[in-house]
Design a protein around this motif. Structure first.
Motif, mmCIF file in Angstrom:
data_model
loop_
_atom_site.group_PDB
_atom_site.id
_atom_site.type_symbol
_atom_site.label_atom_id
_atom_site.label_comp_id
_atom_site.label_asym_id
_atom_site.label_seq_id
_atom_site.Cartn_x
_atom_site.Cartn_y
_atom_site.Cartn_z
ATOM 1 N N PRO A 1 14.233 -41.543 0.885
ATOM 2 C CA PRO A 1 15.409 -42.153 1.556
ATOM 3 C C PRO A 1 16.746 -41.639 1.051
ATOM 4 C CG PRO A 1 14.621 -43.593 -0.182
ATOM 5 C CD PRO A 1 13.682 -42.419 -0.165
ATOM 6 N N PHE A 2 16.735 -40.543 0.250
ATOM 7 C CA PHE A 2 18.000 -40.082 -0.315
ATOM 8 C C PHE A 2 18.559 -38.850 0.388
ATOM 9 C CE2 PHE A 2 21.053 -39.578 -3.847
ATOM 10 C CZ PHE A 2 21.403 -40.909 -4.001
ATOM 11 N N LEU A 3 17.957 -38.464 1.492
ATOM 12 C CA LEU A 3 18.560 -37.422 2.325
ATOM 13 C C LEU A 3 19.498 -38.128 3.298
ATOM 14 C CD1 LEU A 3 18.813 -34.501 3.248
ATOM 15 C CD2 LEU A 3 16.803 -34.871 4.700
ATOM 16 N N LEU A 4 20.784 -37.896 3.150
ATOM 17 C CA LEU A 4 21.791 -38.715 3.832
ATOM 18 C C LEU A 4 22.540 -38.000 4.949
ATOM 19 C CD1 LEU A 4 23.207 -40.524 0.669
ATOM 20 C CD2 LEU A 4 21.637 -41.441 2.376
ATOM 21 N N ILE A 5 22.068 -36.860 5.405
ATOM 22 C CA ILE A 5 22.659 -36.198 6.573
ATOM 23 C C ILE A 5 21.542 -35.847 7.562
ATOM 24 C CG2 ILE A 5 24.745 -35.317 5.477
ATOM 25 C CD1 ILE A 5 23.362 -32.660 5.036
ATOM 26 N N ASP A 6 21.874 -35.934 8.846
ATOM 27 C CA ASP A 6 20.886 -35.694 9.906
ATOM 28 C C ASP A 6 21.042 -34.338 10.574
ATOM 29 O OD1 ASP A 6 19.967 -38.289 9.497
ATOM 30 O OD2 ASP A 6 21.365 -39.124 10.969
ATOM 31 N N ARG A 7 22.288 -33.844 10.626
ATOM 32 C CA ARG A 7 22.554 -32.583 11.331
ATOM 33 C C ARG A 7 23.671 -31.811 10.628
ATOM 34 N NH1 ARG A 7 23.195 -34.180 17.752
ATOM 35 N NH2 ARG A 7 21.111 -35.109 18.068
ATOM 36 N N ILE A 8 23.647 -30.509 10.786
ATOM 37 C CA ILE A 8 24.800 -29.659 10.487
ATOM 38 C C ILE A 8 25.302 -29.145 11.823
ATOM 39 C CG2 ILE A 8 25.605 -27.522 9.403
ATOM 40 C CD1 ILE A 8 25.079 -29.764 7.418
ATOM 41 N N MET B 1 27.834 -49.790 4.378
ATOM 42 C CA MET B 1 27.290 -48.633 3.671
ATOM 43 C C MET B 1 28.017 -48.453 2.349
ATOM 44 S SD MET B 1 26.806 -44.707 5.011
ATOM 45 C CE MET B 1 26.045 -43.473 3.952
ATOM 46 N N PRO B 2 27.286 -48.334 1.236
ATOM 47 C CA PRO B 2 27.944 -48.157 -0.066
ATOM 48 C C PRO B 2 28.824 -46.905 -0.095
ATOM 49 C CG PRO B 2 25.618 -48.671 -0.343
ATOM 50 C CD PRO B 2 25.824 -48.404 1.114
ATOM 51 N N GLY B 3 30.010 -47.074 -0.675
ATOM 52 C CA GLY B 3 30.941 -45.947 -0.734
ATOM 53 C C GLY B 3 30.379 -44.763 -1.497
ATOM 54 N N VAL B 4 29.635 -45.042 -2.582
ATOM 55 C CA VAL B 4 29.092 -43.937 -3.377
ATOM 56 C C VAL B 4 28.112 -43.096 -2.560
ATOM 57 C CG1 VAL B 4 29.452 -45.015 -5.612
ATOM 58 C CG2 VAL B 4 27.354 -45.501 -4.342
ATOM 59 N N LEU B 5 27.428 -43.728 -1.597
ATOM 60 C CA LEU B 5 26.494 -42.970 -0.764
ATOM 61 C C LEU B 5 27.224 -42.135 0.283
ATOM 62 C CD1 LEU B 5 23.490 -45.440 -0.296
ATOM 63 C CD2 LEU B 5 23.869 -43.658 -2.023
ATOM 64 N N ILE B 6 28.395 -42.613 0.697
ATOM 65 C CA ILE B 6 29.215 -41.776 1.593
ATOM 66 C C ILE B 6 29.649 -40.520 0.842
ATOM 67 C CG2 ILE B 6 31.341 -41.656 2.942
ATOM 68 C CD1 ILE B 6 31.145 -44.686 3.339
ATOM 69 N N VAL B 7 30.064 -40.685 -0.429
ATOM 70 C CA VAL B 7 30.429 -39.527 -1.245
ATOM 71 C C VAL B 7 29.227 -38.612 -1.427
ATOM 72 C CG1 VAL B 7 31.236 -38.782 -3.513
ATOM 73 C CG2 VAL B 7 32.261 -40.781 -2.436
ATOM 74 N N GLU B 8 28.073 -39.187 -1.681
ATOM 75 C CA GLU B 8 26.858 -38.380 -1.832
ATOM 76 C C GLU B 8 26.544 -37.614 -0.550
ATOM 77 O OE1 GLU B 8 23.344 -36.589 -3.013
ATOM 78 O OE2 GLU B 8 24.910 -37.523 -4.236
ATOM 79 N N ALA B 9 26.722 -38.262 0.611
ATOM 80 C CA ALA B 9 26.467 -37.588 1.887
ATOM 81 C C ALA B 9 27.432 -36.419 2.089
ATOM 82 C CB ALA B 9 26.593 -38.589 3.025
#
Length: 462
Positions: free
Chosen positions: A334-341, A372-380
């Protein structure tokens, strides 16, 4: 997209300041991408830096004058015009005095110095502000006005009315910046005799002589004034030519005064800090109206950049779908946080994520009011940038990505289930040794939701 440019190597010039009369050595040095034009006072403790920024303009009497934290830069407009005319973006200008050298009163010698060392194309794309509507500034006191309107390139027209028989009305036009060197750069500064008398009385133009300023005689010269002029310019004799100019100067162009005003406009408008694509029309320009217009444009551009939200067609086939992303990134659900480039170049990448209520993090992060947690937005955002840096190696599956630093992290809006996040990452510096330094922005619902300066490094798996 045009690349940013600097000079290949440093070069120095020595001259005197027009008003201070002090000798000054000025050195042009190559500067990194996104540096812009910056002045460095090497004669002062700590070598303070003053950016060529309209917001630092403090005085426009007889030239444009900058000041930052008590440190001054006087009459930089001819040098700045030369840098613009040579199509440069990033230059460091070192000075051992406050006032730049006047040389012959034009930009000619600065252009020749730059041409002598050559121009270097850099690895970042130039930022250009494309004018979409008419923008103007009017000085109600003088009637001076500058407007910019949409156009396919940067061009400038200066229209001047000096209200004297000796000079009258003149116009000058630069159709594109490429014309600056041949048609504008050697147009010298000028003054009228009545202005000259006042300047001499106030102890100014100490570095002036009859070779770096055209003097138009708009009144009868008294014997007293003539003696003052002889003393000021170190001449035994001074005469007035039939065309009304002091001594033996020959005009380069019949409309040299208007061309020099156009040169000043180009130099002063460089203080906007961003290249302009548009047509400038300056009616009776002067340093005050020029720099006030530059301040207005700078504010407009910064506001638009702050609120700018890029748009992308999400229905088009992506550059990389989730399968291709997993062939590049080491992350997995569950730690892949992007779906498309969506798109990618050498200096930027755009990614996307659909946020759903089924995300694992919503189980524990405010399940009754999911955010959505802010830290996960940064990670994405970092994962999006990771795709860019991993694209520089032939075997990305053998590498891992690691955070090195994050600065200026800001969260602007909440991200909720159902939102579509767009991540845009732009390189701040070129990728070297697997290190990626980038400006990352996240958008949703037509708004900026988060931003950060991120640095990450890829390392081969052990």
């Amino acid at each position: 997209m045009v690349k940013q440019k600097t000079i290949k190597t440093e070069i120095s010039l020595t001259g005197v300041g027009l008003h201070t009369g002090k000798e000054v050595t000025m050195t042009f040095k190559p500067a990194p991408i996104n540096n812009g034009f910056t002045f460095v006072r090497v004669d002062l403790e700590g070598k303070p830096v003053i950016e060529a920024d309209a917001n630092y303009v403090v005085n426009t009497q007889r030239g444009t004058n900058l000041e930052k934290l008590g440190v001054k830069i006087q009459t930089p407009e001819h040098v700045l015009a030369a840098l613009m005319g040579c199509d440069l973006d990033n230059i460091i200008i070192e000075l051992d005095s406050s006032e730049l050298p006047i040389m012959d009163g034009s930009s000619k010698f600065f252009v020749e110095a730059i041409d002598a060392v050559g121009v270097l194309e850099q690895e970042a794309t130039r930022n250009v502000y494309v004018v979409k509507e008419v923008i103007s500034y009017v000085d109600e006191t003088t009637g001076s006005e500058i407007i910019v309107m949409p156009h396919d390139q940067y061009c400038v027209t200066a229209m001047v009315d000096f209200g004297t028989k000796i000079l009258g009305t003149q116009n000058a036009t630069m159709k594109c910046i490429g014309d600056f060197k041949a048609e504008i750069s050697d147009s010298r500064t000028f003054s009228f005799l009545h202005e000259l008398e006042s300047l001499l009385e106030n102890g100014l133009i100490k570095g002036g002589d009859l070779n770096n300023a055209i003097v138009y005689v708009d009144k009868d010269i008294s014997s007293t004034t003539m003696e003052h002029l002889k003393k000021a310019f170190g001449k035994e004799e001074i005469t007035v030519k039939p065309n009304g100019i002091l001594d033996n100067l020959t005009l380069h162009y019949p409309n040299e005064a208007a061309r020099h005003k156009l040169l000043d406009v180009i130099g002063d408008l460089s203080l906007i800090g961003t290249r302009i694509q548009g047509k400038i029309i300056a009616n009776k320009p002067g340093h005050y109206v020029n720099t006030q217009f530059a301040k207005k444009m700078s504010k407009i551009i910064k506001n638009e950049q702050r609120n700018y939200v890029p748009t992308y067609d999400l229905h088009q086939e992506p550059l990389m779908d989730i399968h291709k992303i997993m062939n590049v990134l080491p992350h997995r659900p569950p730690f892949l946080l992007i779906d498309r480039i969506i798109e990618m170049s050498e200096s930027h990448v755009v990614g996307m994520k659909n946020v759903t209520m089924n995300e694992n993090f919503f189980v524990g992060h405010f399940p009754e009011a999911p955010v959505m947690p802010g830290v996960l937005i940064v990670e994405a955002m970092a994962q999006t940038g990771g795709v860019l840096v991993l694209s520089t190696v032939p075997d990305p599956e053998n590498y891992l990505t690691f955070f090195m630093k994050m600065d200026n992290v800001k969260f602007k809006q909440k991200v909720l289930p159902g939102d579509t996040l767009i991540f845009k990452c732009d390189l701040i510096t070129p990728i070297r040794r697997g290190i990626c330094h980038m400006q990352a922005n996240a958008y949703a619902n037509g708004k900026l939701v988060a931003q950060a300066e991120l640095m990450a490094q890829i390392a081969r798996k052990q």
